[in-house]
Scaffold this active site. Structure first.
Site, PDB file in Angstrom:
ATOM      1  N   HIS A  67       0.886  -1.174   0.000  1.00  0.00           N
ATOM      2  CA  HIS A  67       0.000   0.000   0.000  1.00  0.00           C
ATOM      3  C   HIS A  67       0.919   1.218   0.000  1.00  0.00           C
ATOM      4  CE1 HIS A  67      -3.525  -2.480   1.301  1.00  0.00           C
ATOM      5  NE2 HIS A  67      -2.565  -3.198   1.871  1.00  0.00           N
ATOM      6  N   PHE A  68       1.035   1.881  -1.153  1.00  0.00           N
ATOM      7  CA  PHE A  68       2.009   2.979  -1.276  1.00  0.00           C
ATOM      8  C   PHE A  68       1.372   4.368  -1.183  1.00  0.00           C
ATOM      9  CE2 PHE A  68       5.700   0.418  -3.435  1.00  0.00           C
ATOM     10  CZ  PHE A  68       5.993  -0.163  -2.223  1.00  0.00           C
ATOM     11  N   ARG A  69       0.053   4.412  -0.931  1.00  0.00           N
ATOM     12  CA  ARG A  69      -0.646   5.624  -0.453  1.00  0.00           C
ATOM     13  C   ARG A  69      -0.818   6.761  -1.441  1.00  0.00           C
ATOM     14  NH1 ARG A  69      -2.615   2.418   3.234  1.00  0.00           N
ATOM     15  NH2 ARG A  69      -1.366   2.138   5.121  1.00  0.00           N
ATOM     16  N   ASN A  99      -6.623   0.849  -2.233  1.00  0.00           N
ATOM     17  CA  ASN A  99      -7.246   1.715  -1.210  1.00  0.00           C
ATOM     18  C   ASN A  99      -6.500   3.035  -1.057  1.00  0.00           C
ATOM     19  OD1 ASN A  99      -5.179   0.094  -0.087  1.00  0.00           O
ATOM     20  ND2 ASN A  99      -5.958   0.376   1.983  1.00  0.00           N
ATOM     21  N   HIS A 181      -8.654 -10.223   0.525  1.00  0.00           N
ATOM     22  CA  HIS A 181      -8.365 -10.009   1.947  1.00  0.00           C
ATOM     23  C   HIS A 181      -9.503 -10.712   2.686  1.00  0.00           C
ATOM     24  CE1 HIS A 181      -7.180  -7.236   5.470  1.00  0.00           C
ATOM     25  NE2 HIS A 181      -8.061  -8.101   5.925  1.00  0.00           N
ATOM     26  N   HIS A 235      -2.207 -12.406   2.399  1.00  0.00           N
ATOM     27  CA  HIS A 235      -1.719 -12.473   3.786  1.00  0.00           C
ATOM     28  C   HIS A 235      -2.463 -13.479   4.682  1.00  0.00           C
ATOM     29  CE1 HIS A 235      -4.939  -9.596   3.996  1.00  0.00           C
ATOM     30  NE2 HIS A 235      -4.196  -8.515   3.902  1.00  0.00           N
ATOM     31  N   ASP A 306       2.717  -6.690   2.530  1.00  0.00           N
ATOM     32  CA  ASP A 306       1.577  -5.866   2.938  1.00  0.00           C
ATOM     33  C   ASP A 306       2.077  -4.541   3.527  1.00  0.00           C
ATOM     34  OD1 ASP A 306      -1.036  -5.081   3.351  1.00  0.00           O
ATOM     35  OD2 ASP A 306      -1.309  -6.243   5.185  1.00  0.00           O
ATOM     36  N   HIS A 310       1.807   3.956   8.221  1.00  0.00           N
ATOM     37  CA  HIS A 310       1.043   5.033   8.859  1.00  0.00           C
ATOM     38  C   HIS A 310       2.051   5.848   9.663  1.00  0.00           C
ATOM     39  CE1 HIS A 310      -2.804   3.134   7.887  1.00  0.00           C
ATOM     40  NE2 HIS A 310      -2.275   1.986   8.286  1.00  0.00           N
TER      41      HIS A 310
HETATM   42  O1  DOR Z   1      -3.137  -3.706   8.230  1.00  0.00           O
HETATM   43  C1  DOR Z   1      -3.544  -3.390   7.139  1.00  0.00           C
HETATM   44  N1  DOR Z   1      -3.420  -2.140   6.672  1.00  0.00           N
HETATM   45  N2  DOR Z   1      -4.153  -4.309   6.380  1.00  0.00           N
HETATM   46  C2  DOR Z   1      -4.782  -3.984   5.226  1.00  0.00           C
HETATM   47  O2  DOR Z   1      -5.286  -4.847   4.564  1.00  0.00           O
HETATM   48  C3  DOR Z   1      -4.874  -2.574   4.793  1.00  0.00           C
HETATM   49  C4  DOR Z   1      -3.703  -1.841   5.312  1.00  0.00           C
HETATM   50  C5  DOR Z   1      -3.737  -0.358   5.082  1.00  0.00           C
HETATM   51  O3  DOR Z   1      -4.013   0.040   3.947  1.00  0.00           O
HETATM   52  O4  DOR Z   1      -3.403   0.389   5.990  1.00  0.00           O
END
Ligand code: DOR
Length: 440
Positions: A67-69, A99, A181, A235, A306, A310
């Protein structure tokens, strides 16, 4: 590209496609490996040479879940910072999740990510298309993409797809890979109520428990069998799911595990608190062991980080306001290579789990092996030296790792993407750009 980008890697311990080692040279030209031999003689001038004596040459890591945001959440990470971290960690290709903001649910959003990646990514890239309850037409048509991502649980908003009829409709239509997921949202909701008011993050593993994961995995396995639909379980985290797959795993189903679920368990909450919070949550030491065994036995096919960064500020909020997710691309290869040094697995297995098997499962041509004709995505690692994971050295924008203080070996000395050196003994070559992956 001029021939001056040719690279000659000398005296490396090369891992060959059959898993055997050979001490020798590798010559690359125009993004490809052109020769692998005990000694290569070339009359090419202006060729860059790397003296790789004492280093091990592996195919670059392909990380199939990150997840590279970008776009939308760049305060946590962006495609440039994330791929600097990839280069340092030996990750030469990644598959990224939908996402982001906006969600990657349309061709337009996919094209936007591809454009951003072309401008900013130091390594090769691919992006999943996200399923929604509406089942937009682009879910079937968007291109290029490794597949459809379904969040059955631990997601809110449009990307949560937890209704049987919708899942059924997605599985029934089209042929492309579906990556899931698998956590059961109804069970999570019910347990959230039972455990409401508890702020100890350890409760996270009880709320989103093994049963929540098992229920969802059972449900998608049934759908995949009914429609003979290519399914990938993201995962996988529990002994129960591993046992389920061990009993019966259709040939069109694959599964992955994260280093977090292999190396960490619920004891991590005491040490690092909410930094250990992820979805699916960390499990017990017993689950760690069963997952390792499943990986060894081919019940689990490969490894994904994964990587879900944050900020420390976000993570410092009390549970359940603390977000789930941990970064991983900088540490996954050293963690796994340290496991080889401890006798838990072999280097050949790590190469298979982190590169060859991923390329095969997603139909990524020309990657995952060191042989003439393959892409020159390579990593030279040092298996002699141990160095701790240090917060001040983390390149991910989030600036922390759940593995801080762990003393690891197998750190990349050089990472090479498309025949160009992108990371060299602590220094990044930030002008290097990866390419869009293709999927067959
Ligand atoms: O822990 C997680 N964070 N699992 C996920 O599937 C989504 C991810 C996120 O995008 O922060």
């Amino acid at each position: 590209m001029s021939s001056s980008t040719s690279l000659l890697i000398r005296r490396a311990r090369i891992i060959l496609p059959d898993g055997e080692f050979m001490i020798g040279d590798v010559l690359t030209r125009d993004r490809f490996i052109v020769e692998v031999a005990p000694e290569i003689f070339t009359d090419q001038t202006a060729i860059r040479e790397i003296d790789a004596e004492g280093l091990i040459l592996l195919p670059g890591v392909i990380d199939p879940q990150v997840h590279f945001r970008e776009p939308g959440l760049e305060h946590k990470e962006d495609l440039f910072t994330a791929t600097c971290a990839c280069a340092k960690g030996g990750v030469t290709s990644f598959l990224e999740m939908p996402n982001t903001r906006p969600l990657t649910t349309t061709q337009q959003a996919l094209d936007d990510k591809l454009q951003r990646a072309q401008n900013k990514c130091l390594v090769n890239y691919g992006f999943f298309i996200g399923a929604t309850a509406e089942i937009l037409p682009d879910l079937l048509l968007a291109n290029p993409t490794p597949g459809i991502k379904i969040f059955m649980g631990s997601m809110h908003g449009q990307l949560l797809v937890d209704q049987q009829e919708v899942l059924e409709a997605i599985f029934a239509k089209g042929k492309r890979l579906i990556a899931v997921h698998a956590e059961d949202q109804a069970r999570i909701n019910q347990r959230r109520q039972e455990f409401a008011g508890i702020h100890d993050v350890a409760v996270h593993s009880q709320i989103q428990d093994n049963q929540a994961a098992l229920l969802a995995t059972q449900q998608v396995l049934k759908l995949s069998e009914k429609y003979q639909r290519r399914l990938h379980i993201l995962h996988m985290s529990t002994a129960e799911e591993a046992e389920l797959l061990r009993q019966h795993k259709p040939s069109w189903v694959t599964a992955e595990v994260t280093p977090q679920h292999l190396f960490l368990n619920t004891s991590a909450y005491e040490k690092i608190g909410t930094l250990a919070q992820m979805n699916p949550p960390l499990r017990s030491p017993h689950d760690n062991e069963v997952l390792w065994q499943a990986l060894h036995d081919g019940v689990i096919d490969f490894i994904a980080t994964d990587h879900a960064p944050h900020t420390l500020e976000e993570k410092a909020q009390p549970y359940p306001n603390s977000p789930s997710g941990m970064p991983g691309v900088e540490t996954s290869l050293p963690l796994m290579l340290t496991a080889t040094a401890q006798g838990r697995c072999s280097v050949a297995q790590v190469v298979n789990w982190m590169s060859t098997a991923v390329a095969k499962a997603y139909g990524i041509p020309n990657k995952g092996a060191i042989a003439p004709g393959y892409d020159a995505d390579l990593v030279l690692v040092d298996l002699q030296t141990y160095r701790p994971v240090l917060r001040e050295e983390i390149l991910s924008k989030c600036g922390w790792s759940p593995f801080e203080g762990w003393n690891l070996t197998g750190w990349p000395a050089y990472t090479i993407v498309g025949g160009e050196i992108v990371y060299e003994k602590g220094k990044l070559h930030t002008q290097v750009r990866g390419q869009a992956l293709t999927f067959t």
